[in-house]
Design a protein around this motif. Structure first.
Motif: not given
Length: 197
Positions: A128, A130-134, A138-140
């Motif tokens: 999946k 690994p992000c906090r927004d679409k 703000n990804c890994n």
């Protein structure tokens, strides 16, 4: 005797069909790996080089290439080949969000990808994003991009496919490929950018 010849003919046609299907699948994954290897790169990764290295320079590319050897870079590949539909590029979307949501939703209408046949060296595939927004901003820090590969249409010694990827809110591309089998090896003969962000 006529019945025996008839049955042997039917059996040989059936076996040739199975062999043809195996060859087509082999070609599909050879093409899929070629297209993915061309696009899954460290360029544009969220880890920025020291300030003395100019962004986009040869030194920056060398810096990014050195990240490959860390074994930490990861990517996401949509688990289904999406249906190849060139008409979708003529659809008018009300907003960028509408366009992105149709582009990166998991399309389960296509055939499932056999990940055991995807061979991408030095990168780990994640299940999946690994992000906090679409928008993936703000990804890994080691996340390269989210990829979506179309079905691969093979017609004799030519093939057609597309890839879409997103590496951030203003980072992504859609590319259409035409390939040709030359001396038993698939080669890209045409490449067209369909969209870029």
């Amino acid at each position: 005797m006529k019945h025996l010849i008839k049955y042997l003919t039917i059996i040989s046609l059936f076996l040739s069909f199975i062999q043809c299907k195996k060859n087509t699948e082999k070609d599909e994954y050879e093409i899929a790996n070629l297209i993915l290897k061309r696009n899954i790169t460290a360029f544009g990764i969220k880890i920025f080089p020291p300030k003395k290295i100019v962004f986009g320079s040869i030194e920056h590319k060398k810096f990014n290439d050195s990240l490959i050897n860390t074994g930490k870079l990861i990517y996401y590949l949509n688990p289904f080949f999406y249906k190849l539909d060139t008409l979708k590029y003529n659809v008018i979307f009300k907003s960028l969000e509408d366009y992105e949501s149709t582009l990166f939703l998991i399309d389960t209408t296509g055939r499932k990808i056999d990940f055991s046949k995807i061979k991408i060296d030095n990168y780990k595939r994640v299940e999946k994003i690994p992000c906090r927004d679409k928008y993936l901003d703000n990804c890994n820090q080691y996340f390269v991009a989210s990829f979506k590969l179309s079905e691969i249409i093979i017609n004799k010694n030519k093939a057609y496919t597309e890839i879409n990827f997103q590496c951030g809110g203003k980072c992504g591309k859609g590319i259409k490929y035409e390939l040709k089998k030359i001396n038993g090896i698939w080669k890209i003969i045409k490449e067209k950018v369909l969209w870029i962000s």
